[in-house]
Design an enzyme around this catalytic site. Structure first.
Site, mmCIF file in Angstrom:
data_model
loop_
_atom_site.group_PDB
_atom_site.id
_atom_site.type_symbol
_atom_site.label_atom_id
_atom_site.label_comp_id
_atom_site.label_asym_id
_atom_site.label_seq_id
_atom_site.Cartn_x
_atom_site.Cartn_y
_atom_site.Cartn_z
ATOM 1 N N ILE B 7 -10.841 143.622 -42.302
ATOM 2 C CA ILE B 7 -11.872 143.234 -41.389
ATOM 3 C C ILE B 7 -11.494 143.368 -39.742
ATOM 4 O O ILE B 7 -12.495 143.722 -39.228
ATOM 5 C CB ILE B 7 -12.362 141.919 -41.889
ATOM 6 C CG1 ILE B 7 -11.646 140.515 -41.380
ATOM 7 C CG2 ILE B 7 -13.153 142.019 -43.182
ATOM 8 C CD1 ILE B 7 -12.365 139.372 -41.373
ATOM 9 N N LYS B 8 -10.315 143.213 -39.438
ATOM 10 C CA LYS B 8 -10.159 143.533 -38.207
ATOM 11 C C LYS B 8 -8.334 143.566 -37.906
ATOM 12 O O LYS B 8 -7.640 143.082 -38.752
ATOM 13 C CB LYS B 8 -10.485 142.042 -37.351
ATOM 14 C CG LYS B 8 -10.257 142.524 -35.801
ATOM 15 C CD LYS B 8 -10.659 140.863 -35.145
ATOM 16 C CE LYS B 8 -10.304 140.993 -33.815
ATOM 17 N NZ LYS B 8 -10.272 141.936 -32.831
ATOM 18 N N GLY B 10 -6.229 143.052 -35.184
ATOM 19 C CA GLY B 10 -6.059 142.514 -33.889
ATOM 20 C C GLY B 10 -4.671 143.398 -33.377
ATOM 21 O O GLY B 10 -4.280 144.132 -33.627
ATOM 22 N N ASP B 124 -3.432 130.621 -25.741
ATOM 23 C CA ASP B 124 -4.358 131.853 -25.438
ATOM 24 C C ASP B 124 -5.737 131.527 -25.694
ATOM 25 O O ASP B 124 -6.455 131.896 -26.665
ATOM 26 C CB ASP B 124 -3.672 132.976 -26.737
ATOM 27 C CG ASP B 124 -4.533 134.161 -26.158
ATOM 28 O OD1 ASP B 124 -4.719 134.388 -25.194
ATOM 29 O OD2 ASP B 124 -4.182 135.331 -27.165
#
Lengths: 330, 217
Positions: B7-8, B10, B124
């Site tokens: 789905i991603k 990164g 972060d």
């Protein structure tokens, strides 16, 4: 302002005194420079500025002669107003003011970091790349948004080039240090763990430098050089990758003096490949500090009325990239 | 675990969605980075995976919403955690009005204060790492975090968030930070002033920041 054809730019932020001429099409007609090399240690600001004063006239003459022009053909004079070392900036600004008064043409203050970005952007023909700007004095990951080049990540202490140059001096490799460290690293085999400091989008190189120098007494120089570059460049690659993922920019532009490093180029190119971004690197002739990039950024500024009166043409040693309005981009 | 859907992708990990023992789950895999030295790469991935797992569950224990950890595999550098059906704050922020920004960043400030009080810094805090679902927020991506109570680490944590706000959401950054700081101070109490003062100091350490490196306020 459509009558502006040729702009002369003066660069003197640190160890380079540069003078370049560019045309309104972004063509570099000349790019002369003289470089102050300290006898020992890093840049001594006063000595550097005296060097610049002594070499300014010859460098400017050379630049005009290579461009096959005389001062009367120049339509504007741009100078690097900051950020940089005060005494050095003042020397360049003085030369630029004088040229502008002699020729009776506008004077344009230019931010040195903007110039590094724009000279890369005009050559790669990318409208909106993510910027990685690395040099002896700066380490910045930036992207344009809302009228300015915003800073996504930067060094929390010393610059990448500064870190590598200082290490090279400690090893007695001389100047310029980066190519020498890279050739040692090519022979390196064993990775020596060194402090890898990434904080969010930022990097920190001072602890890495201290540790690398400390280990230089007991370690093989080839292995140590390899490890230093892997960690230093790896940290930059990581924050670059994060900025690419976050901003989703279609391309990346690597600019500044350290952009000449092929090892760094390979690493960032690999990052781009993983994120389907186009990779560009500034041409080696305009990677380091130079006058032509100042001239080109000055031309862009002049189009938007950024000229300044001589009486108000102060230098700005602490002029941050993200303080500068960039009206020529939308 | 057959049907994993990417789905991603990164910056440092690939996220897959799939089923884990019947639960809707996210599989976060830190993948090998070809640009990095293999030894360094291995070290970074395994330390961060193990640390992130500890911090995710540590945060939850002190009352800060995070995904539930199902499984950790240090060899595959993979964390399996519950799927949160939220939207990143990064996506929502541009359409938010001042009142909404105030509400959401007050919640962020409250949560970050709880993390700091519990000895955790996130490391972060960007708007991409905060998920919003029905007004509730979840923190993800603790890979750069650490267990520390140091003033400096707390200051850096907030400084980075503020800078990320300014670079990605310039228009609303001032209001967002204000709401954040107010809520942070309220929750943390006495030590907060010192932390926020340090944030200002860290900011001035940046290159070429007005006010100089050694000035105080």
């Amino acid at each position: 302002m459509s009558s502006v054809r040729y702009v002369l730019g003066i660069e003197s932020t640190a160890h380079t005194f540069g003078c370049g001429v560019v045309s309104s099409e972004g063509v570099v007609l000349s790019n002369s420079k003289s470089e102050y090399v300290p006898k020992a240690g890093g840049i001594h600001p006063r000595e550097a500025s005296q060097f610049h004063a002594a070499n300014a006239s010859a460098t400017i003459r050379d630049s005009l002669s290579v461009a096959k022009m005389d001062l009367s053909q120049i339509d504007a004079v741009a100078f690097s107003a900051g950020p940089g070392l005060g005494p050095c900036l003042r020397t360049g600004a003085t030369a630029a003011r004088m040229l502008s008064l002699m020729a009776g043409v506008p004077l344009i203050p230019v931010n040195h970091c903007i110039a590094h970005i724009e000279i890369g952007r005009v050559a790669c023909k990318e409208d909106d790349p993510l910027i990685v700007y690395v040099s002896g004095g700066n380490t910045i990951v930036s992207a344009f948004s809302d009228g300015r080049y915003r800073i996504f990540g930067e060094t929390l202490d010393i610059a990448l080039g500064n870190c590598l140059d200082t290490f090279a001096r400690a090893l007695g490799l001389g100047h310029p240090g980066v190519p020498k460290i890279e050739s040692l690293a090519d022979e390196g085999k064993v990775f020596i763990p060194l402090p890898y400091v990434v904080k969010g989008q930022d990097v920190s190189y001072s602890g890495l430098l201290t540790m690398a120098i400390r280990k230089s007494k007991e370690s093989d120089p080839n292995d140590l050089s390899l490890s230093l570059l892997e960690v230093a460049y790896g940290m930059l690659a990581e924050v670059t990758e994060r900025a690419l993922a976050h901003t989703e920019k279609p391309s990346l532009l690597l600019t500044g003096g350290v952009a000449r490093s092929q090892r760094l180029q390979r690493m960032l190119e690999s990052v781009c490949r993983e994120h389907a971004a186009r990779f560009h690197v500034v041409a080696p002739e305009v990677a380091g500090d130079n006058g032509a990039m100042i001239a080109w950024a000055g031309y862009l500024g002049l189009l938007k009325g950024q000229e300044i009166q001589v009486e108000k043409s102060f230098i700005k040693p602490k002029w941050r990239l993200d303080q500068v309005e960039v009206p020529w981009r939308t | 675990m057959a049907d994993l859907k990417l789905i991603k992708r990164g910056a440092e990990a690939e996220l897959y969605r799939g089923e884990w023992l019947g639960f809707d789950a996210i599989f976060k895999r830190r993948v090998r980075k070809a640009y990095r030295n293999a030894d360094l790469d291995r070290l970074i991935r395994s330390t961060r995976t193990s640390l992130e797992a500890k911090l995710l569950s540590g945060a939850k224990r002190i009352g800060v919403p995070t995904p539930v950890i199902y499984s950790v595999d240090l060899h595959k550098t993979e964390i399996v955690m519950s799927y949160i059906d939220g939207t990143t704050l990064k996506k929502l922020l541009p359409d938010m009005g001042d009142a909404e920004i105030n509400v959401i960043f007050s919640v962020v400030g409250d949560c970050v204060a709880k993390l700091h009080r519990g000895g955790i810094v996130h490391g972060d805090l960007t708007t991409s790492n905060i998920l919003v679902i029905n007004g509730k927020i979840f923190f993800i991506d603790f890979g750069l975090g650490e267990y520390t109570e140091s003033l400096e680490a707390r200051g850096v944590d907030i400084h980075l968030m503020r800078r990320a706000l300014e670079s990605s959401h310039y228009q609303s950054s001032r209001l967002a930070y204000q709401s954040f700081a107010e809520a942070y101070s309220k929750t943390l109490g006495d030590g907060a002033e010192e932390v926020l003062r340090r944030v200002g100091e860290i900011r001035r350490r940046g290159r070429y920041v007005d006010g100089g490196r050694c000035m105080v306020d």
